[in-house]
Design an enzyme around this catalytic site. Structure first.
Site, PDB file in Angstrom:
ATOM      1  N   LYS A   1       0.846  -1.199   0.000  1.00 47.11           N
ATOM      2  CA  LYS A   1       0.000   0.000   0.000  1.00 47.11           C
ATOM      3  C   LYS A   1       0.879   1.245   0.000  1.00 47.11           C
ATOM      4  O   LYS A   1       0.609   2.203  -0.724  1.00 47.11           O
ATOM      5  CB  LYS A   1      -0.948  -0.028   1.203  1.00 47.11           C
ATOM      6  CG  LYS A   1      -2.107  -0.996   0.992  1.00 47.11           C
ATOM      7  CD  LYS A   1      -2.848  -1.361   2.266  1.00 47.11           C
ATOM      8  CE  LYS A   1      -3.884  -2.449   1.932  1.00 47.11           C
ATOM      9  NZ  LYS A   1      -4.479  -3.081   3.121  1.00 47.11           N
TER      10      LYS A   1
ATOM     11  N   GLN B   1      -5.339  -1.905   9.157  1.00 48.23           N
ATOM     12  CA  GLN B   1      -5.171  -3.234   8.560  1.00 48.23           C
ATOM     13  C   GLN B   1      -5.816  -4.300   9.453  1.00 48.23           C
ATOM     14  O   GLN B   1      -5.581  -4.345  10.653  1.00 48.23           O
ATOM     15  CB  GLN B   1      -3.675  -3.523   8.360  1.00 48.23           C
ATOM     16  CG  GLN B   1      -3.370  -4.825   7.633  1.00 48.23           C
ATOM     17  CD  GLN B   1      -3.842  -4.848   6.180  1.00 48.23           C
ATOM     18  OE1 GLN B   1      -3.881  -3.830   5.504  1.00 48.23           O
ATOM     19  NE2 GLN B   1      -4.214  -6.014   5.719  1.00 48.23           N
TER      20      GLN B   1
ATOM     21  N   ASP C   1     -11.615   2.164   3.102  1.00 44.97           N
ATOM     22  CA  ASP C   1     -11.932   0.738   2.961  1.00 44.97           C
ATOM     23  C   ASP C   1     -13.430   0.529   2.685  1.00 44.97           C
ATOM     24  O   ASP C   1     -13.838  -0.564   2.293  1.00 44.97           O
ATOM     25  CB  ASP C   1     -11.606  -0.001   4.270  1.00 44.97           C
ATOM     26  CG  ASP C   1     -10.242  -0.674   4.258  1.00 44.97           C
ATOM     27  OD1 ASP C   1      -9.841  -1.173   3.190  1.00 44.97           O
ATOM     28  OD2 ASP C   1      -9.608  -0.719   5.322  1.00 44.97           O
TER      29      ASP C   1
HETATM   30  N1  GUN Z   1      -7.135  -7.245   5.433  1.00 41.24           N
HETATM   31  C1  GUN Z   1      -7.322  -7.968   4.304  1.00 41.24           C
HETATM   32  N2  GUN Z   1      -7.871  -7.210   3.343  1.00 41.24           N
HETATM   33  C2  GUN Z   1      -8.038  -5.985   3.870  1.00 41.24           C
HETATM   34  C3  GUN Z   1      -8.545  -4.763   3.342  1.00 41.24           C
HETATM   35  O1  GUN Z   1      -8.992  -4.646   2.199  1.00 41.24           O
HETATM   36  N3  GUN Z   1      -8.516  -3.703   4.199  1.00 41.24           N
HETATM   37  C4  GUN Z   1      -8.062  -3.802   5.475  1.00 41.24           C
HETATM   38  N4  GUN Z   1      -8.105  -2.705   6.244  1.00 41.24           N
HETATM   39  N5  GUN Z   1      -7.587  -4.911   5.987  1.00 41.24           N
HETATM   40  C5  GUN Z   1      -7.572  -5.995   5.186  1.00 41.24           C
END
Ligand code: GUN
Length: 281
Positions: free
Chosen positions: A53, A97, A120
């Site tokens: 990211k 996350q 998200d």
């Molecule tokens: N863990 C796995 N996929 C995601 C996601 O798309 N966003 C977040 N915040 N955590 C994750």
């Protein structure tokens, strides 16, 4: 292999190209999109995601901040950080996350994020908006999958769409996006009876189960578009999806690889949401 390979890296690269130009235009207006990524604990998979990211932000000229907190972080400390980021003017998007360590309440954390910075699209108010067809923030993985489906040239309208998995992150919002494009949508899960009978009806099959080789060739209709959301490790520790790629590739019309399919798209859509958030601030 008979199926066409759906190249998530290529689709992602062309979307990021356009987004980069958009970030440059914003820069001329004095706007720099900013993303804060919060990682609690030391889950190795999460560390890789967070790293990717950050790299994505760098590539596009998006400002990013990373907060790495120890596994022993308290609920209060995490909530305080979210509150600080909600108020921070150079931060447009906040991503915590998941999964969080067991002692932390993920729902409370997600609900504490300002809906305007919820890149998200996990906050209840954004989930509700998606259900109503208002897509200010796209749920990242499902939105990335829609881009991959569009890249094949197939129309969703009137198609039998079968999703295996009903998570809040993938299965449920995926159903909404396919429905929005007039697909006929079925959501399957661990209690579904005669699963193979249902999946064999699918013109578009989305596998989000979390089990290696769960979708076999017998479960797939000739010519179907198969999207593999899985991120598993096989017996040798190699990254693999939910679909038996070799065998299903002989039956499907188009298929995503793992890695290089859905994964790069999720991050691209996150970056897109961050740009959207910056435009609105
Ligand atoms: N863990 C796995 N996929 C995601 C996601 O798309 N966003 C977040 N915040 N955590 C994750």
């Amino acid at each position: 292999m008979k199926a066409m390979l759906i190249d998530g890296k290529a689709v992602s690269a062309s979307l990021r190209e356009a987004m980069k130009a958009e970030v440059e235009e914003l820069a001329e207006q004095g706007i720099t999109p900013g993303l804060a990524v919060v990682l609690v604990g030391d889950d190795p998979a999460s560390q890789v995601y967070v790293r990717n990211k950050e790299k994505g932000c760098e590539e596009l000229g998006i400002y990013s901040e990373k907060y790495e907190l120890p596994a022993a972080t308290t609920q209060r400390e995490l909530m305080d950080l979210v509150e600080t980021l909600n108020k921070k003017p150079d931060i447009d998007g906040i991503l915590v996350q998941l999964p969080l360590p067991d002692h932390l309440d993920s729902n409370a954390v997600i609900e504490a994020i300002s809906p305007d910075k919820d890149v998200d699209a996990f906050h209840a108010s954004n989930v509700g908006r998606i259900m109503l067809g208002d897509y200010r923030f796209l749920p990242c993985t499902p939105a990335g999958i829609m881009e991959l489906i569009h890249s094949t040239g197939i129309e969703v309208e009137g198609k039998e769409c079968v999703i295996v998995g009903r998570s809040n992150i993938v299965g449920k919002p995926m159903a909404m996006l396919l429905l929005h494009e007039n697909g006929t949508v079925t959501v399957c899960h661990s209690r579904t009876k005669n699963l193979a009978e249902v999946t064999r009806r699918a013109d578009i099959l989305v596998a989000a189960v979390g089990k290696p080789n769960f979708i076999t060739a017998e479960m797939v209709k000739e010519g179907a578009v198969v999207i593999d959301v899985g991120m598993n490790r096989d017996g040798n520790g190699k990254l693999c999806g939910d679909v038996d790629f070799e065998a299903v590739g002989e039956v499907a019309g188009a298929i995503t690889p793992v890695p290089g399919g859905v994964g790069p798209m999720t991050i691209t859509m996150l970056l897109k949401n961050t740009i959207t958030a910056a435009k609105k601030q």
